[in-house]
Design a protein around this motif. Structure first.
Motif, PDB file in Angstrom:
ATOM      1  N   GLN A   9       0.971  -1.179   0.002  1.00 36.68           N
ATOM      2  CA  GLN A   9      -0.026   0.073  -0.216  1.00 36.68           C
ATOM      3  C   GLN A   9       0.962   1.208   0.021  1.00 36.68           C
ATOM      4  OE1 GLN A   9      -3.082  -1.138  -0.864  1.00 36.68           O
ATOM      5  NE2 GLN A   9      -3.864   0.825  -0.013  1.00 36.68           N
ATOM      6  N   ALA A  10       1.806   1.183   0.841  1.00 39.18           N
ATOM      7  CA  ALA A  10       2.679   2.406   1.183  1.00 39.18           C
ATOM      8  C   ALA A  10       3.588   2.663  -0.266  1.00 39.18           C
ATOM      9  CB  ALA A  10       3.908   2.278   2.034  1.00 39.18           C
ATOM     10  N   GLN A  11       3.791   1.697  -1.151  1.00 45.57           N
ATOM     11  CA  GLN A  11       4.528   1.931  -2.403  1.00 45.57           C
ATOM     12  C   GLN A  11       3.616   2.396  -3.407  1.00 45.57           C
ATOM     13  OE1 GLN A  11       7.524   1.981  -2.874  1.00 45.57           O
ATOM     14  NE2 GLN A  11       8.643   0.340  -1.894  1.00 45.57           N
ATOM     15  N   LYS A  12       2.137   2.017  -3.336  1.00 41.57           N
ATOM     16  CA  LYS A  12       1.327   2.649  -4.174  1.00 41.57           C
ATOM     17  C   LYS A  12       1.088   3.939  -3.918  1.00 41.57           C
ATOM     18  CE  LYS A  12      -1.251  -1.738  -5.026  1.00 41.57           C
ATOM     19  NZ  LYS A  12      -2.359  -2.375  -4.479  1.00 41.57           N
ATOM     20  N   VAL A  13       1.183   4.409  -2.743  1.00 41.50           N
ATOM     21  CA  VAL A  13       0.882   5.824  -2.478  1.00 41.50           C
ATOM     22  C   VAL A  13       2.156   6.586  -2.523  1.00 41.50           C
ATOM     23  CG1 VAL A  13       0.316   7.205  -0.384  1.00 41.50           C
ATOM     24  CG2 VAL A  13      -0.729   5.295  -0.326  1.00 41.50           C
ATOM     25  N   ARG A  14       3.279   6.128  -2.452  1.00 42.97           N
ATOM     26  CA  ARG A  14       4.362   6.660  -2.967  1.00 42.97           C
ATOM     27  C   ARG A  14       4.412   7.284  -4.242  1.00 42.97           C
ATOM     28  NH1 ARG A  14      10.784   4.653  -2.214  1.00 42.97           N
ATOM     29  NH2 ARG A  14      11.792   6.611  -2.643  1.00 42.97           N
ATOM     30  N   ALA A  15       3.807   6.145  -5.213  1.00 44.33           N
ATOM     31  CA  ALA A  15       3.669   6.430  -6.609  1.00 44.33           C
ATOM     32  C   ALA A  15       2.728   7.871  -6.964  1.00 44.33           C
ATOM     33  CB  ALA A  15       3.217   5.245  -7.321  1.00 44.33           C
ATOM     34  N   LEU A  16       1.643   7.704  -5.961  1.00 44.43           N
ATOM     35  CA  LEU A  16       0.688   8.723  -6.055  1.00 44.43           C
ATOM     36  C   LEU A  16       1.316  10.146  -5.996  1.00 44.43           C
ATOM     37  CD1 LEU A  16      -2.385   7.148  -4.710  1.00 44.43           C
ATOM     38  CD2 LEU A  16      -1.980   7.676  -7.192  1.00 44.43           C
ATOM     39  N   ILE A  17       2.091  10.234  -4.770  1.00 43.00           N
ATOM     40  CA  ILE A  17       2.813  11.548  -4.278  1.00 43.00           C
ATOM     41  C   ILE A  17       3.488  11.692  -5.534  1.00 43.00           C
ATOM     42  CG2 ILE A  17       4.555  12.152  -2.626  1.00 43.00           C
ATOM     43  CD1 ILE A  17       3.248  10.244  -0.582  1.00 43.00           C
ATOM     44  N   SER A  18       4.453  11.067  -6.088  1.00 44.71           N
ATOM     45  CA  SER A  18       5.419  11.157  -7.116  1.00 44.71           C
ATOM     46  C   SER A  18       4.451  11.934  -8.363  1.00 44.71           C
ATOM     47  CB  SER A  18       6.070  10.009  -7.398  1.00 44.71           C
ATOM     48  OG  SER A  18       7.401  10.267  -8.206  1.00 44.71           O
ATOM     49  N   ARG A  19       3.359  11.249  -8.563  1.00 41.54           N
ATOM     50  CA  ARG A  19       2.809  11.782  -9.512  1.00 41.54           C
ATOM     51  C   ARG A  19       1.892  13.189  -9.268  1.00 41.54           C
ATOM     52  NH1 ARG A  19      -2.896   8.399 -10.999  1.00 41.54           N
ATOM     53  NH2 ARG A  19      -3.858   9.872  -9.324  1.00 41.54           N
ATOM     54  N   ASP A  20       1.572  13.315  -8.080  1.00 41.52           N
ATOM     55  CA  ASP A  20       1.289  14.758  -7.694  1.00 41.52           C
ATOM     56  C   ASP A  20       2.342  15.786  -8.154  1.00 41.52           C
ATOM     57  OD1 ASP A  20      -1.113  13.831  -6.456  1.00 41.52           O
ATOM     58  OD2 ASP A  20      -0.245  14.314  -4.280  1.00 41.52           O
ATOM     59  N   PHE A  21       3.611  15.548  -7.894  1.00 42.38           N
ATOM     60  CA  PHE A  21       4.722  16.465  -8.277  1.00 42.38           C
ATOM     61  C   PHE A  21       4.757  16.413  -9.826  1.00 42.38           C
ATOM     62  CE2 PHE A  21       6.542  15.652  -4.028  1.00 42.38           C
ATOM     63  CZ  PHE A  21       6.650  17.100  -3.609  1.00 42.38           C
ATOM     64  N   LYS A  22       4.585  15.556 -10.490  1.00 45.24           N
ATOM     65  CA  LYS A  22       4.717  15.467 -12.054  1.00 45.24           C
ATOM     66  C   LYS A  22       3.479  16.373 -12.476  1.00 45.24           C
ATOM     67  CE  LYS A  22       6.888  11.031 -12.776  1.00 45.24           C
ATOM     68  NZ  LYS A  22       6.400   9.640 -12.673  1.00 45.24           N
ATOM     69  N   GLU A  23       2.528  16.202 -11.920  1.00 46.45           N
ATOM     70  CA  GLU A  23       1.364  16.997 -12.334  1.00 46.45           C
ATOM     71  C   GLU A  23       1.738  18.586 -12.230  1.00 46.45           C
ATOM     72  OE1 GLU A  23      -2.237  15.232 -10.879  1.00 46.45           O
ATOM     73  OE2 GLU A  23      -2.049  13.403 -12.363  1.00 46.45           O
ATOM     74  N   ALA A  24       2.006  18.816 -10.941  1.00 46.77           N
ATOM     75  CA  ALA A  24       2.650  20.411 -10.504  1.00 46.77           C
ATOM     76  C   ALA A  24       3.428  20.843 -11.570  1.00 46.77           C
ATOM     77  CB  ALA A  24       2.903  20.252  -9.147  1.00 46.77           C
ATOM     78  N   TRP A  25       4.436  20.159 -11.882  1.00 49.04           N
ATOM     79  CA  TRP A  25       5.582  20.618 -12.968  1.00 49.04           C
ATOM     80  C   TRP A  25       4.887  21.400 -14.054  1.00 49.04           C
ATOM     81  CZ3 TRP A  25       8.415  21.776  -9.292  1.00 49.04           C
ATOM     82  CH2 TRP A  25       8.918  20.723  -8.502  1.00 49.04           C
ATOM     83  N   ALA A  26       3.526  20.954 -14.566  1.00 50.48           N
ATOM     84  CA  ALA A  26       2.745  21.602 -15.856  1.00 50.48           C
ATOM     85  C   ALA A  26       2.580  23.001 -15.249  1.00 50.48           C
ATOM     86  CB  ALA A  26       1.691  20.623 -16.273  1.00 50.48           C
ATOM     87  N   HIS A  27       2.517  23.319 -14.135  1.00 53.83           N
ATOM     88  CA  HIS A  27       2.253  24.663 -13.623  1.00 53.83           C
ATOM     89  C   HIS A  27       3.408  25.512 -13.015  1.00 53.83           C
ATOM     90  CE1 HIS A  27      -1.729  23.134 -14.278  1.00 53.83           C
ATOM     91  NE2 HIS A  27      -1.473  22.094 -13.497  1.00 53.83           N
TER      92      HIS A  27
END
Length: 495
Positions: free
Chosen positions: A385-403
């Motif tokens: 579960q923690a590894q899945k959430v880690r991937a989501l946290i990483s994705r949050d940053f990737k999406e933020a870099w568009a802005h």
């Protein structure tokens, strides 16, 4: 002559190159400061004055012979006692490794010696880099050189785990030091002691020869007086290493030459999730001031969302202990370090006795947590579960870099606290990493720079988080803050 111990990396390097003072004079001055402060601050586990002099003599001889000098020529530094140093005790501040003298040199320390740096000694830290206050070291607490301005003389935390590094740089025992950052262990101590420190992109600096805590998170970086000094030292430390399978096979950029505080055309993201309920007012005010400074530097400020931020801390405290329990299994009393062999004991008894005597309470706590979350019945419920959430946290940053190009946030939720104030409650201690852990989980470059003093006269830091491989953007935003903050405060000498 100027007191050379008041000079940073760039000034020492230039002064030595121009012949304004010799590298030996610099080494002798810092050696004297280390010796004078050791009893009061306990920043070093093993001082190595002879190593500093030896390296300085080599630099002076090279200069006299007209040979080219390295990036760190004539600069003596402190080496966190997590980096293996050939023939010099390397303990990770743990009893289990006391007396261990490696037959090899870590890649990062070798790069620094090749660049002309000398070693003042091995710096104290939280045991196996596990801690936020430098209270878990087998060799005793590191004391911050800072004191509150209320007239009290309570011993304050220098931050952790790189507390010896931060205390040494702030107290002028070293112009710079190496640190390692797993969940904030460069940035948080830098913020607590009014210095700068950068955790580069994961893989930018080799982990070979660095005692492992959590292998998917650990990253070495520099701690120094200012942004330029960090850039110089990071250039010397970074680079591909075939001995480290996680090392980035990328050229090292000329970060020092690329420094610019002009942020015109850049967007700075302000994550709304970092505005915590009950946030320290002075930390919030310092953050707002940082936003104004970056705006003044030409940046456009945009609000961004990092929706999984609230899960970062629990995710980190599942993944990091899990990796620690695996990494620390090698300390069994068989090959190196401590061996506790009770009379008539078998192999399993020796393992148990050695680990019971060798590991401190915080290390044991994290090994137990890690072993639990990796156990057959709980692996999927916790670790997966923690590894899945880690991937989501990483994705949050990737999406933020568009802005935005970089993100600005506080480094820590408070200024330094008194030793013993939080050690009784591990959860309260773990909350120190609330702002620093997300960037670690995503493997991003992140830096802390001093922003000013709070009402108690203690430093507060601002954190800049950047895109993968964009240390330059992080350093430049740090420089923009540094030039506007005009932070020149240093601890008043009491030691």
């Amino acid at each position: 002559m100027t007191d050379v111990t008041e000079l940073g990396v760039a000034a020492i390097r230039e002064g030595v190159a121009k012949g304004e003072f010799s590298a030996v004079e610099v080494a002798e001055a810092f050696n004297a400061n280390v010796a004078a402060a050791q009893q009061a601050l306990n920043a070093f586990i093993v001082p190595t004055p002879e190593k500093a002099i030896e390296a300085a003599q080599a630099v002076d001889a090279a200069r006299a012979a007209g040979k080219p000098l390295g990036k760190m020529a004539g600069v003596p530094i402190g080496m966190k006692d997590l980096f293996a140093t050939r023939g010099i005790q390397t303990t990770a501040a743990s009893h289990i490794l006391e007396g261990f003298k490696p037959e090899y040199e870590s890649t990062v320390s070798q790069k620094l010696w090749d660049a002309g740096a000398g070693m003042l000694g091995k710096l104290n830290l939280d045991q196996f880099a596990m801690g936020s206050s430098n209270e878990t070291s087998y060799f005793g607490n590191v004391i911050s050189p800072w004191r509150r301005n209320d007239g009290g003389n309570a011993a304050l935390a220098p931050g952790g785990s790189s507390g010896g590094s931060s205390a040494a740089v702030a107290a002028r025992l070293a112009p710079a030091a190496t640190g390692t950052d797993t969940g904030g262990s460069i940035r948080q101590p830098a913020a607590f002691t009014g210095i700068s420190g950068i955790k580069p992109t994961y893989g930018r600096c080799s982990r070979w020869g660095v005692v492992a805590f959590a292998s998917s998170l650990d990253q070495a970086g520099p701690m120094a007086r200012d942004v330029r000094d960090c850039a110089i030292m990071l250039e010397a430390m970074a680079g591909f290493d075939p001995k480290d399978s996680t090392s980035l096979d990328l050229p090292v950029p000329a970060w020092e030459a690329g420094l610019s505080g002009d942020l015109k055309g850049k967007k700075v993201g302000i994550p709304r999730e970092y505005r915590l309920d009950g946030m320290d007012e002075e930390v919030a005010k310092s953050w707002d001031q940082g936003i104004a400074w970056l705006k003044d530097a030409g940046a456009e400020i945009v609000e961004i969302s990092l929706p999984h931020t609230k899960y970062a801390l629990p995710t980190y405290y599942i993944i990091a202990p899990a990796e620690a329990s695996s990494n620390l299994a090698r300390y069994d009393g068989v090959r190196y370090g401590l061996r506790d062999l009770p009379d008539g004991a078998g192999l399993q008894d020796m393992y148990a006795a050695t680990r019971a005597a060798g590991f401190g309470p915080e290390v044991k706590r994290r090994i137990l947590i890690g072993t639990y979350v990796l156990s057959a019945g709980f692996y999927d419920a916790y670790y997966t579960q923690a590894q899945k959430v880690r991937a989501l946290i990483s994705r949050d940053f990737k999406e933020a870099w568009a802005h935005c190009d970089v993100i600005l946030a506080p480094t820590t939720p408070s200024a330094s606290f008194a030793l013993g104030e939080k050690s009784a409650d591990p959860l309260e201690m773990y909350l120190n990493d609330v702002f620093s852990v997300p960037a670690s989980l995503a493997g991003l470059p992140a830096m802390s720079v001093p922003a000013g003093l709070n009402s108690e006269g203690l430093p507060l830091g601002l954190q800049i988080i950047g895109k993968p491989f964009d240390e330059q953007g992080v350093l430049n935003a740090g420089l923009a803050i540094e030039s506007r903050a005009g932070f020149t405060a240093k601890p008043e000498k009491w030691w």
